[in-house]
Scaffold this motif. Structure first.
Motif, PDB file in Angstrom:
ATOM      1  N   THR A 118      10.935 -18.396  12.253  1.00  0.00           N
ATOM      2  CA  THR A 118      10.655 -17.873  13.597  1.00  0.00           C
ATOM      3  C   THR A 118      11.943 -17.430  14.271  1.00  0.00           C
ATOM      4  O   THR A 118      12.000 -16.386  14.904  1.00  0.00           O
ATOM      5  CB  THR A 118       9.962 -18.955  14.453  1.00  0.00           C
ATOM      6  OG1 THR A 118       8.698 -19.249  13.861  1.00  0.00           O
ATOM      7  CG2 THR A 118       9.762 -18.489  15.874  1.00  0.00           C
ATOM      8  N   ALA A 147      10.340 -13.674  14.691  1.00  0.00           N
ATOM      9  CA  ALA A 147      10.017 -13.343  16.087  1.00  0.00           C
ATOM     10  C   ALA A 147      10.637 -12.005  16.482  1.00  0.00           C
ATOM     11  O   ALA A 147       9.993 -11.178  17.130  1.00  0.00           O
ATOM     12  CB  ALA A 147      10.506 -14.451  17.020  1.00  0.00           C
ATOM     13  N   PHE A 187       0.376  -9.339  25.755  1.00  0.00           N
ATOM     14  CA  PHE A 187       0.761 -10.258  24.673  1.00  0.00           C
ATOM     15  C   PHE A 187       2.253 -10.600  24.775  1.00  0.00           C
ATOM     16  O   PHE A 187       2.649 -11.759  24.701  1.00  0.00           O
ATOM     17  CB  PHE A 187       0.464  -9.610  23.314  1.00  0.00           C
ATOM     18  CG  PHE A 187       0.889 -10.423  22.132  1.00  0.00           C
ATOM     19  CD1 PHE A 187       0.007 -11.300  21.519  1.00  0.00           C
ATOM     20  CD2 PHE A 187       2.184 -10.331  21.623  1.00  0.00           C
ATOM     21  CE1 PHE A 187       0.401 -12.059  20.436  1.00  0.00           C
ATOM     22  CE2 PHE A 187       2.585 -11.096  20.545  1.00  0.00           C
ATOM     23  CZ  PHE A 187       1.687 -11.962  19.948  1.00  0.00           C
ATOM     24  N   ASN A 191       3.542 -14.775  25.628  1.00  0.00           N
ATOM     25  CA  ASN A 191       3.561 -15.546  24.383  1.00  0.00           C
ATOM     26  C   ASN A 191       4.962 -15.993  23.999  1.00  0.00           C
ATOM     27  O   ASN A 191       5.933 -15.289  24.262  1.00  0.00           O
ATOM     28  CB  ASN A 191       2.963 -14.713  23.246  1.00  0.00           C
ATOM     29  CG  ASN A 191       1.453 -14.840  23.195  1.00  0.00           C
ATOM     30  OD1 ASN A 191       0.913 -15.900  22.897  1.00  0.00           O
ATOM     31  ND2 ASN A 191       0.773 -13.764  23.523  1.00  0.00           N
ATOM     32  N   ALA A 194       7.081 -17.838  18.605  1.00  0.00           N
ATOM     33  CA  ALA A 194       6.283 -18.112  17.402  1.00  0.00           C
ATOM     34  C   ALA A 194       5.106 -17.148  17.286  1.00  0.00           C
ATOM     35  O   ALA A 194       4.691 -16.806  16.172  1.00  0.00           O
ATOM     36  CB  ALA A 194       5.793 -19.558  17.420  1.00  0.00           C
ATOM     37  N   ALA A 195       4.564 -16.698  18.416  1.00  0.00           N
ATOM     38  CA  ALA A 195       3.436 -15.760  18.366  1.00  0.00           C
ATOM     39  C   ALA A 195       3.887 -14.394  17.858  1.00  0.00           C
ATOM     40  O   ALA A 195       3.129 -13.705  17.162  1.00  0.00           O
ATOM     41  CB  ALA A 195       2.798 -15.633  19.750  1.00  0.00           C
ATOM     42  N   PHE A 196       5.101 -13.992  18.194  1.00  0.00           N
ATOM     43  CA  PHE A 196       5.651 -12.750  17.646  1.00  0.00           C
ATOM     44  C   PHE A 196       5.884 -12.901  16.138  1.00  0.00           C
ATOM     45  O   PHE A 196       5.591 -12.005  15.361  1.00  0.00           O
ATOM     46  CB  PHE A 196       6.972 -12.388  18.334  1.00  0.00           C
ATOM     47  CG  PHE A 196       6.838 -11.958  19.767  1.00  0.00           C
ATOM     48  CD1 PHE A 196       6.858 -10.613  20.105  1.00  0.00           C
ATOM     49  CD2 PHE A 196       6.696 -12.886  20.782  1.00  0.00           C
ATOM     50  CE1 PHE A 196       6.750 -10.204  21.437  1.00  0.00           C
ATOM     51  CE2 PHE A 196       6.581 -12.487  22.111  1.00  0.00           C
ATOM     52  CZ  PHE A 196       6.604 -11.142  22.433  1.00  0.00           C
ATOM     53  N   ALA A 198       4.254 -14.689  14.173  1.00  0.00           N
ATOM     54  CA  ALA A 198       2.964 -14.728  13.482  1.00  0.00           C
ATOM     55  C   ALA A 198       2.480 -13.334  13.093  1.00  0.00           C
ATOM     56  O   ALA A 198       1.485 -13.194  12.390  1.00  0.00           O
ATOM     57  CB  ALA A 198       1.924 -15.428  14.359  1.00  0.00           C
TER      58      ALA A 198
END
Lengths: 279, 279
Positions: A118, A147, A187, A191, A194-196, A198
């Motif tokens: 990440t 990320a 988004f 966020n 970690a969401a990036f 993903a």
């Protein structure tokens, strides 16, 4: 007789091992996340829980332990110091999980560790001295990380929608899945890194010009950093983290590569034992 | 008889003007910030306060007004719609402040508006039709903006401290003033875009290689966007915002430049009057 405690803790969990001065592992334990900066109370309770499990059946007490803890968030030194003060161990040394991961991966040998998932962080051990590079976080650094590449993907999708660069099948799919320009902006503003990160499965292995370009940017950034770190004399490189295998393959042949010798817990234990050896 | 209300609101304040159908200004008002996404309640109350001041002495009531409101945050359409529903005017049309600024700057003429300050946003009016480009925010866009260049400055300072690029006097000063690597990371993780943009005075006019490089990156980004927007046929460019004069000078001679014809409130009023003219 002194016993030694090694702790490795990050965003997903925390592991502990207790060893005697011959290095024999007497017990191990696991508990929840331990980021000393973002959740100091949780880090303290999970460190204590993992330690209690590792001590179970050994007859030893926390105050018998010489401890090294490698924890996420410990680059914020005030947070690391506050935790060290709160711990019940005979000695408590809190360092970043990057340091213990590097020490575990390299053992007693010199080398370069590139831990890329990440986020990204680098460590160099030269002549036995370990120094950390990078690892500056999502806003200002983390070159080549999941990320940062996920963010590049989204920025490119927006720019393509404006006609500032070519639209590709992947960018069109991303825009559709996220609800268009407005969905992508929402988004990005709501966020964590970690969401990036993903978004990486959309990039890895995709035969799409935008994906190839983002991955190439990551490889170029990591290559430039490693080339700089190699400039003082060649060292073997150990790649760690969720994108470690990706970069090991992408940069194969440039420098000697090695598998990690041990884990972050191994590194923390070795450092704890070294505290008395060196004293 | 219908009256018209123009509102221009952003992060620092909100301005209102009421006009009759001949375009004569009957009253004006001012109130606090009006970002419809980050603070919808504050936006509503400040819009109403500025309107009440503009209506004072006219004998007209809010329900007599045909209103166009150009507000920061209105690119989040759900927030814009919620505000429009809550307003007491005869008609309420909520658009982004970029649209009203562009309409005010261009009047009835075709052209390109580059509004660059803390963020950046572009608008093109071609054949009377206005379209917005960019303005995607600090995380994914805002090319050439003060916040993005401030972030570049800090990232460079960290990279220089790691030896990944040359240290310069400005980067050394920034590191010292912010408390070293840790202070810079803390600043970046706890501050809004405006705080990054507040670093611009360190960059503008500095005779420092890092400053010149960051400024050149901003100019290259803005130039590329404007070149793309000019590609469908040349149009005059109006630069607005805190960095408008900087870019007007840096890009002088490339395209025809014009001064703005009017303000965002002028643009909102013109759009409100156009709603009935066009109907």
């Amino acid at each position: 007789m002194a016993l030694f405690l090694g702790i490795d803790g990050g965003g997903t969990g925390c592991r502990a091992a207790v060893a005697d001065d011959a290095g024999r592992i007497l017990g191990t334990g696991r508990a929840g996340p331990a980021n000393v900066n973002s959740d100091p109370d949780g880090a303290l309770s999970n460190v204590l829980a993992a330690t209690a499990e590792a001590l179970d059946g050994t007859g030893a007490r926390p105050q018998d332990l010489i401890a090294v803890l490698g924890l996420a968030g410990a680059n914020v030194t005030s947070a690391a110091q506050a935790l060290a003060t709160a711990l019940p161990f005979a000695q408590s040394h809190v360092v970043t999980d990057a340091v213990t991961a590097a020490r575990g991966a390299l053992g007693d040998t010199d080398g370069i560790v590139a831990a890329i998932g990440t986020g990204s962080v680098f460590a160099v051990c030269r002549g036995g001295r370990l120094r950390q590079y990078g690892g500056r976080g999502f806003v200002l650094g983390d070159e080549g990380s999941g990320a940062v590449m996920g963010r590049m993907l989204l920025a490119r999708a927006l720019r393509a929608e404006d006609g500032f660069e070519p639209m590709t099948p992947l960018l069109r799919t991303v825009l559709q899945d996220m609800g268009g320009i407005e969905g992508v902006i929402r988004f990005a503003s709501s966020n964590p890194p970690a969401a990036f990160a993903a978004l990486m499965p959309r990039l890895l292995g995709a035969d799409d010009p935008a994906a190839l370009s983002v991955l190439a940017a990551g490889v170029a950034d990591v290559r430039a950093i490693l080339a700089r770190l190699q400039a003082d004399g060649p060292l073997p490189v150990v790649f760690l983290g969720g994108l470690g295998a990706h970069y090991a393959a992408a940069l194969a042949g440039l420098w000697e590569q090695r598998a990690p010798l041990g884990s972050g817990v191994d590194g923390a234990l070795a450092m704890a034992r070294g505290l008395t050896v060196g004293a």
